[in-house]
Design a protein around this motif. Sequence first.
Motif, short mmCIF file in Angstrom:
data_model
loop_
_atom_site.label_atom_id
_atom_site.label_comp_id
_atom_site.label_asym_id
_atom_site.label_seq_id
_atom_site.Cartn_x
_atom_site.Cartn_y
_atom_site.Cartn_z
N PHE A 190 0.82 -1.20 0.00
CA PHE A 190 0.00 0.00 0.00
C PHE A 190 0.86 1.26 0.00
CE2 PHE A 190 -2.41 3.32 2.22
CZ PHE A 190 -3.58 3.35 1.48
N ILE A 191 1.91 1.27 0.83
CA ILE A 191 2.72 2.48 0.93
C ILE A 191 3.55 2.73 -0.33
CG2 ILE A 191 2.81 2.46 3.44
CD1 ILE A 191 5.59 1.29 3.28
N LEU A 192 3.67 1.73 -1.18
CA LEU A 192 4.40 1.91 -2.44
C LEU A 192 3.52 2.54 -3.52
CD1 LEU A 192 6.34 -1.47 -2.59
CD2 LEU A 192 7.24 0.77 -1.94
N ALA A 252 -0.50 8.37 -4.14
CA ALA A 252 -1.59 8.85 -3.29
C ALA A 252 -2.93 8.56 -3.94
CB ALA A 252 -1.43 10.34 -3.02
N ARG A 253 -3.02 8.72 -5.24
CA ARG A 253 -4.28 8.45 -5.96
C ARG A 253 -4.65 6.97 -5.85
NH1 ARG A 253 -5.68 6.54 -10.91
NH2 ARG A 253 -7.60 7.30 -11.82
N ASP A 254 -3.67 6.11 -6.08
CA ASP A 254 -3.94 4.68 -6.01
C ASP A 254 -4.24 4.22 -4.58
OD1 ASP A 254 -3.73 4.44 -8.73
OD2 ASP A 254 -1.66 3.72 -8.69
N GLN A 293 -5.89 6.02 -2.45
CA GLN A 293 -7.28 6.40 -2.24
C GLN A 293 -8.22 5.43 -2.95
OE1 GLN A 293 -8.50 8.78 -0.08
NE2 GLN A 293 -10.36 7.62 -0.53
N LEU A 294 -7.86 5.01 -4.15
CA LEU A 294 -8.67 4.01 -4.86
C LEU A 294 -8.75 2.71 -4.07
CD1 LEU A 294 -7.45 4.54 -8.54
CD2 LEU A 294 -9.75 5.00 -7.64
N THR A 295 -7.64 2.33 -3.46
CA THR A 295 -7.61 1.10 -2.66
C THR A 295 -8.53 1.22 -1.45
OG1 THR A 295 -5.35 0.69 -3.36
CG2 THR A 295 -6.09 -0.47 -1.38
N VAL A 296 -8.48 2.36 -0.78
CA VAL A 296 -9.36 2.59 0.37
C VAL A 296 -10.82 2.56 -0.07
CG1 VAL A 296 -10.05 4.31 2.10
CG2 VAL A 296 -7.62 3.82 1.71
N ASP A 297 -11.12 3.22 -1.19
CA ASP A 297 -12.49 3.22 -1.69
C ASP A 297 -12.96 1.80 -2.00
OD1 ASP A 297 -12.41 5.98 -1.50
OD2 ASP A 297 -12.13 6.31 -3.66
N PHE A 298 -12.10 1.01 -2.61
CA PHE A 298 -12.45 -0.38 -2.93
C PHE A 298 -12.73 -1.17 -1.66
CE2 PHE A 298 -11.08 -4.81 -3.41
CZ PHE A 298 -12.03 -5.23 -4.32
N MET A 299 -11.89 -1.00 -0.65
CA MET A 299 -12.10 -1.74 0.61
C MET A 299 -13.42 -1.34 1.25
SD MET A 299 -8.27 -2.22 2.26
CE MET A 299 -8.22 -0.62 2.93
N GLU A 300 -13.79 -0.07 1.17
CA GLU A 300 -15.07 0.37 1.73
C GLU A 300 -16.23 -0.29 0.98
OE1 GLU A 300 -14.96 4.64 1.69
OE2 GLU A 300 -13.54 4.72 3.36
N LEU A 301 -16.15 -0.36 -0.34
CA LEU A 301 -17.18 -1.02 -1.13
C LEU A 301 -17.25 -2.51 -0.79
CD1 LEU A 301 -16.70 0.60 -4.65
CD2 LEU A 301 -18.70 0.78 -3.16
N LEU A 302 -16.11 -3.12 -0.63
CA LEU A 302 -16.06 -4.54 -0.29
C LEU A 302 -16.72 -4.79 1.07
CD1 LEU A 302 -15.02 -7.31 -1.22
CD2 LEU A 302 -12.87 -6.77 -0.09
N LEU A 303 -16.43 -3.94 2.04
CA LEU A 303 -17.04 -4.08 3.36
C LEU A 303 -18.55 -3.89 3.29
CD1 LEU A 303 -14.41 -2.27 5.59
CD2 LEU A 303 -15.01 -4.70 5.65
N LYS A 304 -19.01 -2.92 2.50
CA LYS A 304 -20.44 -2.70 2.35
C LYS A 304 -21.11 -3.93 1.76
CE LYS A 304 -20.45 2.30 1.86
NZ LYS A 304 -20.65 3.42 0.92
N SER A 305 -20.48 -4.53 0.77
CA SER A 305 -21.10 -5.69 0.11
C SER A 305 -21.14 -6.90 1.04
CB SER A 305 -20.35 -6.04 -1.18
OG SER A 305 -19.10 -6.61 -0.90
N THR A 306 -20.20 -7.03 1.96
CA THR A 306 -20.22 -8.18 2.88
C THR A 306 -21.25 -8.01 3.97
OG1 THR A 306 -18.43 -7.26 4.23
CG2 THR A 306 -17.81 -8.79 2.46
N ARG A 307 -21.65 -6.77 4.25
CA ARG A 307 -22.65 -6.50 5.28
C ARG A 307 -24.07 -6.75 4.79
NH1 ARG A 307 -20.36 -0.94 6.29
NH2 ARG A 307 -18.28 -1.47 6.95
N GLN A 308 -24.24 -6.75 3.48
CA GLN A 308 -25.59 -6.89 2.91
C GLN A 308 -26.00 -8.32 2.79
OE1 GLN A 308 -25.52 -4.66 -0.71
NE2 GLN A 308 -25.21 -2.72 0.34
#
Length: 117
Positions: A93-95, A98-100, A102-117
Amino acid sequence: MNIGQVLRKIRKERKASLEEIALVAGTDAANLSRVERDKQRLTPDMLENVAKALEVPVSSLYLIAEQNMQSGKSGNNAGTAAAARLESALGRFILLSARDQQLTVDFMELLLKSTRQ
């Protein structure tokens, strides 16, 4: 794993030499080498400068070191495996830019939302 070992691990992952990181951090390679080998303690300023040279937050260095210490103390294979995956993911992640990141964080948030449903 101590902070010096974490610094060495990240430096090597980035394929950076002691000299390159030391120059950017405002120290010399011999000092950085002693820090990585736990022969010299880091001052707060030096830690901040080396972290900046490696483009990683100081807090991430402590997180990696702490995860390694906890996984070393734990006989729990699941916990050790999780700590190893976390360390690996954080190292990658640290490699990222900054844009990528943020994309990774956004993806993880979407993944978490989908597992809660």
